[in-house]
Design a protein around this motif. Structure first.
Motif, PDB file in Angstrom:
ATOM      1  N   ASN A  65       2.737   6.465  -5.622  1.00 22.06           N
ATOM      2  CA  ASN A  65       2.873   6.310  -6.963  1.00 22.06           C
ATOM      3  C   ASN A  65       0.930   7.233  -7.028  1.00 22.06           C
ATOM      4  N   TYR A  66       0.312   6.493  -6.995  1.00 20.10           N
ATOM      5  CA  TYR A  66      -1.239   7.643  -7.701  1.00 20.10           C
ATOM      6  C   TYR A  66      -0.602   8.751  -6.813  1.00 20.10           C
ATOM      7  N   PHE A  67      -0.404   9.425  -5.702  1.00 16.35           N
ATOM      8  CA  PHE A  67       0.407  10.906  -5.190  1.00 16.35           C
ATOM      9  C   PHE A  67       0.376  11.865  -5.865  1.00 16.35           C
TER      10      PHE A  67
ATOM     11  N   VAL B 107       7.084  10.621 -16.937  1.00 16.14           N
ATOM     12  CA  VAL B 107       6.782   9.347 -15.396  1.00 16.14           C
ATOM     13  C   VAL B 107       5.125   9.045 -15.380  1.00 16.14           C
ATOM     14  N   LYS B 108       4.445   7.986 -15.570  1.00 17.73           N
ATOM     15  CA  LYS B 108       2.778   7.255 -14.390  1.00 17.73           C
ATOM     16  C   LYS B 108       4.090   6.985 -13.700  1.00 17.73           C
ATOM     17  N   TYR B 109       3.910   7.474 -12.519  1.00 23.64           N
ATOM     18  CA  TYR B 109       4.498   7.052 -11.783  1.00 23.64           C
ATOM     19  C   TYR B 109       2.974   5.262 -11.185  1.00 23.64           C
ATOM     20  N   ARG B 110       1.974   5.203 -11.474  1.00 27.69           N
ATOM     21  CA  ARG B 110       1.335   4.268 -10.953  1.00 27.69           C
ATOM     22  C   ARG B 110       1.386   2.932 -12.293  1.00 27.69           C
ATOM     23  N   GLN B 111       1.794   3.732 -13.097  1.00 25.06           N
ATOM     24  CA  GLN B 111       2.311   1.906 -14.050  1.00 25.06           C
ATOM     25  C   GLN B 111       4.147   1.948 -14.513  1.00 25.06           C
TER      26      GLN B 111
ATOM     27  N   TYR C 130       0.611  -1.091   0.150  1.00 26.13           N
ATOM     28  CA  TYR C 130       0.019  -0.294  -0.219  1.00 26.13           C
ATOM     29  C   TYR C 130       1.241   1.086  -0.039  1.00 26.13           C
ATOM     30  N   GLY C 131       1.680   1.641   0.740  1.00 24.43           N
ATOM     31  CA  GLY C 131       3.088   2.234   0.899  1.00 24.43           C
ATOM     32  C   GLY C 131       3.094   2.728  -0.901  1.00 24.43           C
TER      33      GLY C 131
END
Length: 326
Positions: A121-123, A151-155, A115-116
């Motif tokens: 990454n969403y944030f 960069v898309k951090y969720r990906q 979760y961390g």
């Protein structure tokens, strides 16, 4: 004061399909601010309790003041119905083009679920896409973070997997099928040695004696210079003279009856130059034998014992600074 922008609840169950608990209870993201609404106040209280538990040395009054402050926002991972399992509290400074992260914590029981990383990454993506801000300030960790706009951090995980697979594919395209040669028959006829360059496949591989020598030199350079520096420092010390050469058995007849694993600086030097030490630890073990042997054979009030203790202290400190603990 930040312009209010709603982040729609995000169902995380699809991204964590392997976790049956998340499928059963549901997990979502919530953007929270003290707008006076009952729902937000309930979740803000949950995130306040989370921060207080994760940060026991932080005053509870300070945490409450920040979390409920209308200038601060929180992005929380909420498990149905209202259990906060992770959160980030932050304050936007739009006029300065940066975001201050005040608190960041995940329930200790939920950390193994990633979760961390997911929350951060969403944030990052939310802040970057919503406010076009790429600078974070984190006082607790004493550093600033810069986001990369493209960069898309969720990906990130998917991107790294694609890059890894692309590298594997490229390697596979450039690799040639192995060529297998017959073994050498000449040794059956009593031949003791052959010119390596006459062995089928050796020349084609590009190997040469010079390349092997260079490889050995490069391999030892990583720790050879460190060994040499420490060795020279000890050998030049005035107290090291008794340990320069092996003990003469004629002068000390019972020495080799007591000391079964002798060592001296000249032997260590030869082993260094012959690339015998594959690591600093191997070098350290031989050097330590010198001081140990001197303390075993000599009485504590002798110059030899005292010199060994003095040099051992210098040596162990030098090795500690290089990351070797004895």
């Amino acid at each position: 004061m930040c312009t209010r922008k709603k982040l729609a609840d995000k169902d995380l169950r699809n991204e964590n399909a392997n976790h049956s608990e998340e499928q059963q209870y549901g997990t979502r993201l919530r953007l929270l601010n003290n707008d006076g609404s009952r729902d937000n106040l309930i979740l803000l209280t949950g995130i306040k309790e989370l921060f207080a538990t994760a940060l026991p040395h932080m005053p509870a009054q300070y945490i409450a003041r920040v979390v409920y402050d209308r200038n601060h926002y929180s992005l929380a991972i909420v498990r149905d119905p209202v259990k906060v399992v992770g959160g980030i509290c932050y304050r936007p400074f739009l006029e300065k083009s940066f975001i201050e992260i005040v608190f960041f914590a995940v329930d200790s029981d939920q950390q193994v679920k990633g979760y961390g990383t997911k929350l951060m990454n969403y944030f990052k993506d939310y802040i970057k896409d919503t406010f076009n801000i790429t600078q974070f300030l984190v006082y607790a960790d004493d550093f600033a973070c810069t986001l990369i706009p493209k960069v898309k951090y969720r990906q990130i995980r998917q991107i790294l997997e694609k890059q890894k697979q692309a590298v594997k594919n490229k390697i596979a395209q450039t690799c040639k099928p192995p060529i297998i040669y017959r073994g050498l028959e000449c040794f059956k006829n009593g031949v003791k040695s052959v010119d390596p360059m006459s062995v089928p496949g050796i020349r084609i591989s590009g190997w040469t004696p010079q390349l092997e020598k260079q490889a050995k030199d490069i391999k030892r350079m990583s720790h050879y210079l460190v060994m040499k520096e420490i060795f020279n420092r000890l050998k030049s010390h005035p107290s090291s003279l008794p340990f320069h050469e092996p003990v003469n058995g004629d002068d000390v007849p019972d020495y080799y009856d007591i000391i079964k694993d002798p060592m001296d600086l000249s032997t260590v030097s030869k082993r260094m130059e012959n690339n015998r030490y594959r690591s600093l630890l191997e070098f350290a073990i031989d050097m330590q034998k010198i001081w140990n042997n001197a303390k075993i054979y000599n009485k504590s009030d002798t110059i030899f014992y005292k010199s060994a203790v003095e040099l051992e202290g210098i040596f162990r400190e030098a090795m500690f600074l290089k990351g070797v603990r004895l």
